[in-house]
Design a protein around this motif. Structure first.
Motif, PDB file in Angstrom:
ATOM      1  N   LEU A 152       0.826  -1.207   0.000  1.00 14.25           N
ATOM      2  CA  LEU A 152       0.000   0.000   0.000  1.00 14.25           C
ATOM      3  C   LEU A 152       0.861   1.258   0.000  1.00 14.25           C
ATOM      4  O   LEU A 152       0.500   2.265  -0.612  1.00 14.25           O
ATOM      5  CB  LEU A 152      -0.955  -0.004   1.187  1.00 14.25           C
ATOM      6  CG  LEU A 152      -2.083  -1.031   1.093  1.00 14.25           C
ATOM      7  CD1 LEU A 152      -2.861  -1.099   2.400  1.00 14.25           C
ATOM      8  CD2 LEU A 152      -3.007  -0.710  -0.072  1.00 14.25           C
ATOM      9  N   GLY A 153       2.015   1.194   0.671  1.00 14.82           N
ATOM     10  CA  GLY A 153       2.943   2.321   0.650  1.00 14.82           C
ATOM     11  C   GLY A 153       3.453   2.599  -0.750  1.00 14.82           C
ATOM     12  O   GLY A 153       3.533   3.747  -1.183  1.00 14.82           O
ATOM     13  N   LEU A 154       3.787   1.528  -1.473  1.00 16.32           N
ATOM     14  CA  LEU A 154       4.231   1.695  -2.859  1.00 16.32           C
ATOM     15  C   LEU A 154       3.125   2.306  -3.716  1.00 16.32           C
ATOM     16  O   LEU A 154       3.358   3.235  -4.497  1.00 16.32           O
ATOM     17  CB  LEU A 154       4.649   0.350  -3.452  1.00 16.32           C
ATOM     18  CG  LEU A 154       5.951  -0.253  -2.967  1.00 16.32           C
ATOM     19  CD1 LEU A 154       6.160  -1.636  -3.600  1.00 16.32           C
ATOM     20  CD2 LEU A 154       7.129   0.653  -3.276  1.00 16.32           C
ATOM     21  N   GLN A 155       1.918   1.765  -3.567  1.00 15.37           N
ATOM     22  CA  GLN A 155       0.787   2.264  -4.355  1.00 15.37           C
ATOM     23  C   GLN A 155       0.489   3.720  -4.004  1.00 15.37           C
ATOM     24  O   GLN A 155       0.282   4.555  -4.883  1.00 15.37           O
ATOM     25  CB  GLN A 155      -0.441   1.394  -4.118  1.00 15.37           C
ATOM     26  CG  GLN A 155      -1.638   1.783  -4.953  1.00 15.37           C
ATOM     27  CD  GLN A 155      -2.829   0.876  -4.702  1.00 15.37           C
ATOM     28  OE1 GLN A 155      -2.809  -0.016  -3.870  1.00 15.37           O
ATOM     29  NE2 GLN A 155      -3.899   1.124  -5.429  1.00 15.37           N
ATOM     30  N   SER A 156       0.486   4.027  -2.722  1.00 15.31           N
ATOM     31  CA  SER A 156       0.229   5.390  -2.275  1.00 15.31           C
ATOM     32  C   SER A 156       1.295   6.344  -2.810  1.00 15.31           C
ATOM     33  O   SER A 156       0.985   7.426  -3.318  1.00 15.31           O
ATOM     34  CB  SER A 156       0.204   5.432  -0.744  1.00 15.31           C
ATOM     35  OG  SER A 156       0.082   6.747  -0.279  1.00 15.31           O
ATOM     36  N   GLY A 157       2.558   5.949  -2.699  1.00 16.01           N
ATOM     37  CA  GLY A 157       3.646   6.791  -3.196  1.00 16.01           C
ATOM     38  C   GLY A 157       3.539   7.048  -4.686  1.00 16.01           C
ATOM     39  O   GLY A 157       3.734   8.175  -5.148  1.00 16.01           O
ATOM     40  N   ARG A 158       3.210   6.010  -5.451  1.00 16.74           N
ATOM     41  CA  ARG A 158       3.072   6.153  -6.898  1.00 16.74           C
ATOM     42  C   ARG A 158       1.940   7.121  -7.237  1.00 16.74           C
ATOM     43  O   ARG A 158       2.111   8.048  -8.025  1.00 16.74           O
ATOM     44  CB  ARG A 158       2.816   4.791  -7.539  1.00 16.74           C
ATOM     45  CG  ARG A 158       2.732   4.821  -9.049  1.00 16.74           C
ATOM     46  CD  ARG A 158       2.530   3.444  -9.666  1.00 16.74           C
ATOM     47  NE  ARG A 158       1.611   2.568  -8.964  1.00 16.74           N
ATOM     48  CZ  ARG A 158       0.277   2.661  -8.986  1.00 16.74           C
ATOM     49  NH1 ARG A 158      -0.301   3.624  -9.657  1.00 16.74           N
ATOM     50  NH2 ARG A 158      -0.478   1.807  -8.320  1.00 16.74           N
ATOM     51  N   LEU A 159       0.773   6.920  -6.605  1.00 18.06           N
ATOM     52  CA  LEU A 159      -0.368   7.795  -6.865  1.00 18.06           C
ATOM     53  C   LEU A 159      -0.071   9.237  -6.439  1.00 18.06           C
ATOM     54  O   LEU A 159      -0.414  10.196  -7.145  1.00 18.06           O
ATOM     55  CB  LEU A 159      -1.614   7.285  -6.141  1.00 18.06           C
ATOM     56  CG  LEU A 159      -2.217   5.991  -6.662  1.00 18.06           C
ATOM     57  CD1 LEU A 159      -3.288   5.472  -5.701  1.00 18.06           C
ATOM     58  CD2 LEU A 159      -2.798   6.185  -8.051  1.00 18.06           C
ATOM     59  N   PHE A 160       0.550   9.379  -5.272  1.00 13.12           N
ATOM     60  CA  PHE A 160       0.855  10.709  -4.757  1.00 13.12           C
ATOM     61  C   PHE A 160       1.855  11.410  -5.663  1.00 13.12           C
ATOM     62  O   PHE A 160       1.682  12.582  -6.016  1.00 13.12           O
ATOM     63  CB  PHE A 160       1.387  10.622  -3.326  1.00 13.12           C
ATOM     64  CG  PHE A 160       0.965  11.763  -2.471  1.00 13.12           C
ATOM     65  CD1 PHE A 160       1.445  13.039  -2.693  1.00 13.12           C
ATOM     66  CD2 PHE A 160       0.081  11.583  -1.435  1.00 13.12           C
ATOM     67  CE1 PHE A 160       1.067  14.107  -1.909  1.00 13.12           C
ATOM     68  CE2 PHE A 160      -0.318  12.641  -0.644  1.00 13.12           C
ATOM     69  CZ  PHE A 160       0.181  13.900  -0.879  1.00 13.12           C
TER      70      PHE A 160
END
Length: 141
Positions: free
Chosen positions: A15-23
């Protein structure tokens, strides 16, 4: 044998990876990355900070802070000023333009959070935030 999704640490990582990518995608139009946003967000809570304080507070290597501050200064979002307590030191402060950009990027951040947490209702989101805050606070102490 347990699957990957049975491991909470792995789920947080994913989720951190996904959040970072989206952000990061949402910040592109401002020429920023998540690390820049974190620095701006911290500066919005203080009257200025020494670069070594930024390194400690954000958990970034001191050399990374220099580069991030250089980037943000080049965009007119922060400036370095003499420290009132020590003329040899410089503090980093948010500019008015930096506050405006931060306000815009906050909106983008809320959209990212809404997208990530779409499967959760408001109560679940509040509970998740409170639990993550407890873990983050324990890490600071």
């Amino acid at each position: 044998m347990r699957g990957l999704h049975a491991d909470t640490g792995y789920l947080l990582y994913r989720l951190g990876l996904q959040s970072g990518r989206l952000f990061n995608n949402s910040l592109e139009e401002y020429g920023l990355r998540l690390r820049h946003y974190a620095l701006l967000r911290y500066l919005a809570t203080v009257e200025g900070a020494l670069q070594r304080e930024l390194s400690t507070r954000l958990g970034y290597d001191p050399s990374a802070i220099v580069s991030l501050v250089d980037d943000l200064q080049g965009l007119g979002l922060v400036e370095r000023r003499p420290s009132p307590g020590d003329r040899r030191s410089r503090i980093v402060v948010l500019t008015d333009r930096g506050r405006d950009v931060l306000r815009d990027t906050d909106k983008a951040g809320r959209r990212v959070t809404d997208e990530l947490l779409a499967p959760l209702d408001a109560a679940d989101r509040d509970a998740l935030h409170a639990l993550l805050q407890r873990v983050a606070d324990a890490d600071q102490g």
